[in-house]
Design a protein around this motif. Structure first.
Motif, PDB file in Angstrom:
ATOM      1  N   ASP A  72     -10.334  41.646  28.599  1.00  0.00           N
ATOM      2  CA  ASP A  72     -10.387  41.751  27.135  1.00  0.00           C
ATOM      3  C   ASP A  72      -9.160  41.111  26.494  1.00  0.00           C
ATOM      4  OD1 ASP A  72     -12.751  43.597  26.991  1.00  0.00           O
ATOM      5  OD2 ASP A  72     -11.401  44.770  28.258  1.00  0.00           O
ATOM      6  N   LEU A  73      -8.082  41.079  27.259  1.00  0.00           N
ATOM      7  CA  LEU A  73      -6.831  40.519  26.732  1.00  0.00           C
ATOM      8  C   LEU A  73      -6.078  39.828  27.861  1.00  0.00           C
ATOM      9  CD1 LEU A  73      -4.413  40.353  24.658  1.00  0.00           C
ATOM     10  CD2 LEU A  73      -3.766  42.642  25.412  1.00  0.00           C
ATOM     11  N   GLY A  94     -13.902  34.797  26.209  1.00  0.00           N
ATOM     12  CA  GLY A  94     -14.123  35.702  25.073  1.00  0.00           C
ATOM     13  C   GLY A  94     -13.042  36.778  24.978  1.00  0.00           C
ATOM     14  N   ALA A  95     -11.826  36.449  25.420  1.00  0.00           N
ATOM     15  CA  ALA A  95     -10.745  37.447  25.432  1.00  0.00           C
ATOM     16  C   ALA A  95      -9.718  37.165  24.337  1.00  0.00           C
ATOM     17  CB  ALA A  95     -10.059  37.426  26.795  1.00  0.00           C
ATOM     18  N   ASN A  96      -8.960  38.202  23.988  1.00  0.00           N
ATOM     19  CA  ASN A  96      -7.799  38.018  23.113  1.00  0.00           C
ATOM     20  C   ASN A  96      -6.672  37.405  23.943  1.00  0.00           C
ATOM     21  OD1 ASN A  96      -8.678  39.508  20.617  1.00  0.00           O
ATOM     22  ND2 ASN A  96      -8.883  41.156  22.101  1.00  0.00           N
ATOM     23  N   PHE A 127     -10.997  31.099  17.851  1.00  0.00           N
ATOM     24  CA  PHE A 127     -10.729  32.522  18.072  1.00  0.00           C
ATOM     25  C   PHE A 127     -11.415  33.370  16.995  1.00  0.00           C
ATOM     26  CE2 PHE A 127      -7.441  31.252  21.122  1.00  0.00           C
ATOM     27  CZ  PHE A 127      -7.558  32.248  22.075  1.00  0.00           C
ATOM     28  N   ARG A 132     -11.853  37.187  17.960  1.00  0.00           N
ATOM     29  CA  ARG A 132     -10.674  37.554  18.776  1.00  0.00           C
ATOM     30  C   ARG A 132      -9.386  37.050  18.107  1.00  0.00           C
ATOM     31  NH1 ARG A 132     -12.692  41.444  21.865  1.00  0.00           N
ATOM     32  NH2 ARG A 132     -14.314  40.709  23.273  1.00  0.00           N
ATOM     33  N   ARG A 371      -7.714  37.967  12.762  1.00  0.00           N
ATOM     34  CA  ARG A 371      -8.364  37.217  13.838  1.00  0.00           C
ATOM     35  C   ARG A 371      -7.874  35.773  13.759  1.00  0.00           C
ATOM     36  NH1 ARG A 371      -8.574  41.421  15.420  1.00  0.00           N
ATOM     37  NH2 ARG A 371     -10.329  42.790  15.829  1.00  0.00           N
TER      38      ARG A 371
END
Ligand SMILES: NC(=O)c1ccc[n+]([C@@H]2O[C@H](COP(=O)([O-])OP(=O)(O)OC[C@H]3O[C@@H](n4cnc5c(N)ncnc54)[C@H](OP(=O)(O)O)[C@@H]3O)[C@@H](O)[C@H]2O)c1
Length: 407
Positions: A72-73, A94-96, A127, A132, A371
């Motif tokens: 996720d990050l 699809g991660a931060n 992003f 994200r 974001r």
């Protein structure tokens, strides 16, 4: 939340791992780097079931992409030179993303920091499109410096000038590197940025000498212009800014200046007898690597490391309703204070690691709504305030001194 920490067992990364492992919203942390034994040693020391290890060499994009999957990050605490590829990998998974600094990247050969900033900002829409955030330049400096400059810009009509100073002092049996020495010395020999009246200038290394009075126990210390990313970031994100500079100070700096002037860190090949060497590479090879948290604990116990003080001062001149206002934002940390909270930290790794991790917590707790690609200056006012509160909870107090005319 599953988090990948690249450079997770490094000086700053290990402190970030320590803090995040305690957070209830974090379910899994992958400690990554090229040396699996060092990753495992940190996992053993931290004794958290949330931790696992993986070998990633950031020079190998396939390895990076595999590691990023299902995270996720992604936090890059390895080196800013990999930021562009790590951000791209985070996007495709699809991660931060979170980075601790900003500078020349191996994927943009020859591009100076201000150009890398533009390349990084080209990913802003991507992003945003996936909902994200990519937090850039979070830590002590950059990080806290950018946060307070942005905070002043939110509070007052206009920020005119920002003057940052980083000062540290160490008492130890022998030199203890508190962050990657090759990156520190890269910064020492580059021409520092000074932003003035719309122009991002370069000035000679170690120019602009001044004696600045820091809070005790530092006191008066020599400071010099130093290559850092804040002036280009502030020039881009603080509207109406007229001047920004960054200086490095402390009792070691005149020695650093002498080393530079003697040519001992010249970054070009020279002939010594029949051998060609690059003095900068030789010098950096001789410098000690930052010790692990366990090694620091031992150094403190054996009194090989007796004191480490780190201080960041951001002096800001603002204009508000026709009046000039001078502000100083000061954070200071000592070895003792840092180790009361986290055993095995230095003052620097506490300010950088915990300082950076405060941004992460605000993100994972859902208080960070921005974001896209965002440096601390560009966070919303309430997001900046949330980070400032988080820093204070963790013992990083930011003192604000305001000087303004009464009438
Ligand atoms: N914002 C701030 O205030 C601040 C202050 C200090 C540092 N920083 C930044 O923090 C980052 C880390 O610095 P540090 O002081 O923690 O350095 P460090 O102690 O040398 O740690 C860097 C880590 O990255 C790993 N690494 C290096 N190259 C790698 C590669 N190609 N692939 C995978 N892993 C790699 C290293 O392990 P292996 O070599 O074993 O792979 C090491 O664990 C840097 O970007 C630095 O600019 C920011």
């Amino acid at each position: 939340m599953k988090i990948l920490i690249l450079g997770g067992y490094g000086a700053q990364g290990s402190v970030i791992c320590y803090e995040l492992a305690k957070h209830k919203r974090v379910s899994e942390i992958l400690i990554a780097g090229r040396n699996l034994d060092r990753a495992k040693a940190l996992k053993e020391m931290l004794k958290s079931e949330k931790l696992s290890t993986c070998r990633v060499d950031l020079n190998n994009v396939d390895e990076l992409q595999k590691a990023v999957k299902s995270c996720d990050l992604v936090i890059n605490s390895a080196s800013y030179v990999y930021d562009l590829r790590v951000m791209k990998a985070a996007l495709s998974a699809g991660a931060n993303f979170q980075g601790l600094s900003l500078g020349p990247c191996i994927d943009a050969p020859g591009a100076p920091t201000e150009k890398v900033l533009e390349l990084v900002l080209e990913m802003d829409k991507d992003f945003k499109d996936i909902g994200r955030v990519a937090l850039i330049a979070t830590g002590e400096d950059p990080g806290i410096t950018d946060l307070v400059a942005g905070y002043a810009a939110d509070k007052f009509e206009r920020v005119l000038e920002v003057r940052m100073k980083d000062c540290s002092l160490q008492k130890s049996e022998s030199l203890v590197s508190t962050w990657a020495p090759d990156l520190l010395w890269y910064d020492m020999i580059q021409e520092p940025y000074v932003y003035e009246d719309g122009v991002l200038k370069r000035v000679p290394p170690f120019s602009g000498e001044e004696i600045y009075v820091f809070p005790e126990p530092l006191g008066p210390q020599p400071c010099y212009h130093h290559y850092h990313e804040e002036p280009p970031i502030m020039a881009r994100f603080i509207k109406g800014l007229r001047y920004a500079e960054f200086k490095m100070g402390g009792p070691f700096m005149p020695y650093a200046k002498a080393i530079y002037e003697l040519g001992l860190v010249k970054d070009e090949k020279i002939k010594v007898g029949n051998v060609e060497v690059n003095p900068f590479d030789v010098f950096c090879t001789l410098l000690p690597r930052p010790p692990s948290m366990s090694e620091i604990k031992e150094m403190i116990r054996k009194r090989k490391l007796v004191e480490d003080v780190s201080c960041i001062v951001t002096d800001i001149r603002c204009k508000d309703r026709g009046k000039k206002i001078d502000l100083s934002y000061i954070s200071i940390m000592t070895l003792k204070e840092a180790n009361k909270r986290i055993l095995g930290t230095t003052a620097t790794s506490y300010l950088v690691g915990v300082g950076g991790e405060a941004f992460t917590e605000v993100l994972i707790e859902g208080s960070l709504k921005s974001r896209g690609v965002v440096p601390p200056e560009a966070l919303l006012r309430e997001e900046k305030e949330a980070v400032i509160r988080k820093l204070a909870e963790k013992g990083i107090k930011i003192l604000e001194i305001v000087k303004r005319e009464l009438v």
